[in-house]
Design a protein around this motif. Structure first.
Motif, PDB file in Angstrom:
ATOM      1  N   ILE A   9       0.681  -1.225   0.080  1.00  0.00           N
ATOM      2  CA  ILE A   9       0.019  -0.041  -0.166  1.00  0.00           C
ATOM      3  C   ILE A   9       0.904   1.355  -0.086  1.00  0.00           C
ATOM      4  N   ALA A  10       2.130   1.186   0.797  1.00  0.00           N
ATOM      5  CA  ALA A  10       3.023   2.268   0.825  1.00  0.00           C
ATOM      6  C   ALA A  10       3.516   2.705  -0.586  1.00  0.00           C
ATOM      7  N   SER A  11       3.741   1.603  -1.306  1.00  0.00           N
ATOM      8  CA  SER A  11       4.259   1.673  -2.571  1.00  0.00           C
ATOM      9  C   SER A  11       3.366   2.070  -3.532  1.00  0.00           C
ATOM     10  N   GLY A  12       2.236   2.345  -3.330  1.00  0.00           N
ATOM     11  CA  GLY A  12       1.101   2.581  -4.428  1.00  0.00           C
ATOM     12  C   GLY A  12       0.331   1.681  -4.845  1.00  0.00           C
ATOM     13  N   GLY A  13       0.467   0.304  -4.345  1.00  0.00           N
ATOM     14  CA  GLY A  13      -0.066  -0.806  -4.759  1.00  0.00           C
ATOM     15  C   GLY A  13      -1.150  -1.207  -3.688  1.00  0.00           C
ATOM     16  N   HIS A  14      -1.621  -2.513  -4.000  1.00  0.00           N
ATOM     17  CA  HIS A  14      -2.674  -3.062  -3.289  1.00  0.00           C
ATOM     18  C   HIS A  14      -2.729  -4.330  -3.207  1.00  0.00           C
ATOM     19  N   PRO A  15      -2.691  -5.111  -1.951  1.00  0.00           N
ATOM     20  CA  PRO A  15      -2.752  -6.413  -1.827  1.00  0.00           C
ATOM     21  C   PRO A  15      -3.720  -7.178  -2.886  1.00  0.00           C
ATOM     22  N   GLY A  16      -3.597  -7.914  -3.799  1.00  0.00           N
ATOM     23  CA  GLY A  16      -4.213  -8.563  -4.590  1.00  0.00           C
ATOM     24  C   GLY A  16      -5.089  -9.695  -4.123  1.00  0.00           C
ATOM     25  N   PRO A  17      -6.115 -10.386  -4.735  1.00  0.00           N
ATOM     26  CA  PRO A  17      -6.873 -11.229  -4.460  1.00  0.00           C
ATOM     27  C   PRO A  17      -6.155 -12.608  -4.003  1.00  0.00           C
ATOM     28  N   ASP A  18      -4.952 -12.758  -4.544  1.00  0.00           N
ATOM     29  CA  ASP A  18      -4.060 -13.971  -4.053  1.00  0.00           C
ATOM     30  C   ASP A  18      -3.734 -13.655  -2.418  1.00  0.00           C
ATOM     31  N   ARG A  19      -3.615 -12.477  -2.060  1.00  0.00           N
ATOM     32  CA  ARG A  19      -3.019 -12.086  -0.764  1.00  0.00           C
ATOM     33  C   ARG A  19      -4.234 -12.031   0.200  1.00  0.00           C
ATOM     34  N   LEU A  20      -5.611 -11.929  -0.420  1.00  0.00           N
ATOM     35  CA  LEU A  20      -6.543 -11.543   0.417  1.00  0.00           C
ATOM     36  C   LEU A  20      -7.677 -12.646   0.640  1.00  0.00           C
ATOM     37  N   LEU A  21      -8.261 -12.698   1.525  1.00  0.00           N
ATOM     38  CA  LEU A  21      -9.584 -13.615   1.633  1.00  0.00           C
ATOM     39  C   LEU A  21     -10.788 -13.009   0.619  1.00  0.00           C
ATOM     40  N   PRO A  22     -11.637 -13.835  -0.213  1.00  0.00           N
ATOM     41  CA  PRO A  22     -12.721 -13.262  -0.764  1.00  0.00           C
ATOM     42  C   PRO A  22     -13.577 -12.571   0.315  1.00  0.00           C
ATOM     43  N   PHE A  23     -14.326 -11.554  -0.177  1.00  0.00           N
ATOM     44  CA  PHE A  23     -14.909 -10.959   0.932  1.00  0.00           C
ATOM     45  C   PHE A  23     -15.920 -11.909   1.522  1.00  0.00           C
ATOM     46  N   ASP A  24     -16.586 -12.580   0.762  1.00  0.00           N
ATOM     47  CA  ASP A  24     -17.725 -13.248   1.411  1.00  0.00           C
ATOM     48  C   ASP A  24     -16.975 -14.274   2.557  1.00  0.00           C
ATOM     49  N   GLU A  25     -15.658 -14.527   2.306  1.00  0.00           N
ATOM     50  CA  GLU A  25     -15.132 -15.556   3.342  1.00  0.00           C
ATOM     51  C   GLU A  25     -14.839 -14.714   4.426  1.00  0.00           C
ATOM     52  N   LEU A  26     -14.395 -13.640   4.177  1.00  0.00           N
ATOM     53  CA  LEU A  26     -14.062 -12.832   5.377  1.00  0.00           C
ATOM     54  C   LEU A  26     -15.379 -12.445   6.155  1.00  0.00           C
TER      55      LEU A  26
END
Length: 302
Positions: free
Chosen positions: A267-284
């Motif tokens: 995030i600090a470098s201007g990016g954002h964690p993609g789907p491979d790094r995050l739970l799908p919202f429904d699972e969260l």
């Protein structure tokens, strides 16, 4: 609060559930946690028990190292949340018992009252620090034995009153003094009546085997730390030596910190964690408990 929409039959006590785990064939792999969500995830993953880690609580709740800075009340508050969040038995890290033998008895009683299955008492000086920190010191033999005896007498008083609790006797003397002292204390803790003996930081499998010769059938626990130079066994290897519990005390804390640092760097470098790094919202959404909440909400709908 466990969000179970349907009434269930009463469960055995937490201590009885942990005793059943120890009585089963095979070694029990027990991850450590520092909060209620972690405890629930451990249970959902199928582990038979959880461990409330003082190291992890100090880091996560206070942002401080495990160097005697976390208090009895802070660990008790964390333990109350963790024990309320899951039906699996929870082992509570009680450090040195937070003072005199009378403090130790109060600590053991308090941990039982909030739902712990087991309390771990160690032989470091008070205030203590984590078992692989610099400046590690253990209390003299007599003080260590009196401290554990106070914990065991508190356990026995709980049992006489109709409750139940297990006590782990832990020695950190391998790193602080040496192997001979660690084995002496492990044997003494077993002889005093500890339900489980924990010898911190054995330097080799030969030392682990020596532990099991002196404890003579009393259940033992091995803590695994992802630290260079530390012996790291598989569950099968630890079981073959004789261990009943394989503790991964700070593995989840490490994973959480690593994931947060990686996400923040992106995030600090201007990016954002993609789907491979995050739970799908429904699972969260489901993991934090919304679906269970809605099921209970329907039960009480007008």
């Amino acid at each position: 609060m466990i969000l179970d929409p349907e009434p269930t039959a009463p469960l055995p006590s937490p201590a009885a559930r942990l005793r059943a785990v120890l009585d089963r064939k095979g070694i029990a792999v027990v991850p450590g946690c520092h909060d209620a969500l972690g405890a629930r995830l451990i249970a959902q993953a199928g582990f038979p028990a959880a461990f409330l880690s003082g190291y992890a609580v100090s880091a996560a709740r206070l942002g401080l190292p495990d160097a005697g800075l976390v208090s009895y009340r802070e660990l008790l508050d964390a333990g109350r949340e963790v024990c309320a969040a899951t039906d699996i038995p929870v082992i509570g890290d009680a450090d040195t018992g937070f003072g005199s033998p009378i403090n130790v008895r109060r600590t053991v009683a308090g941990y039982h009252q909030i739902g712990f299955a087991c309390v771990m008492i160690e032989d470091q000086v008070f205030p203590k620090r984590c078992g692989f920190a610099q400046g590690l010191e253990v209390a003299p033999r007599e003080e260590a034995l009196i401290r554990l005896r106070a914990a065991l007498e508190a356990r026995d008083a709980i049992r006489r009153a109709g409750g139940d609790l297990l006590v782990i006797g832990r020695t950190d003397s391998r790193a602080a003094v040496g192997l001979e002292e660690a084995l002496w204390r492990a044997e003494a803790f077993a002889d005093l009546g500890a339900d489980v003996v924990y010898f911190e930081a054995p330097a080799s499998t030969a030392e682990m085997e020596a532990l099991h010769r002196v404890t003579r059938g009393v259940p033992t626990m091995l803590a695994q730390i992802e630290k260079p130079g530390r012996v790291f066994l598989t569950a099968t290897e630890a079981e073959a030596i004789g261990y009943r519990i394989l503790l991964l005390g700070v593995t989840l804390l490490n994973a959480v910190i690593k994931a947060q640092k990686d996400a923040l760097a992106l995030i600090a470098s201007g990016g954002h964690p993609g789907p491979d790094r995050l739970l799908p919202f429904d699972e969260l959404y489901d993991t934090v408990g919304f679906n269970a909440y809605y099921a209970m909400e329907k039960r009480y709908a007008r």
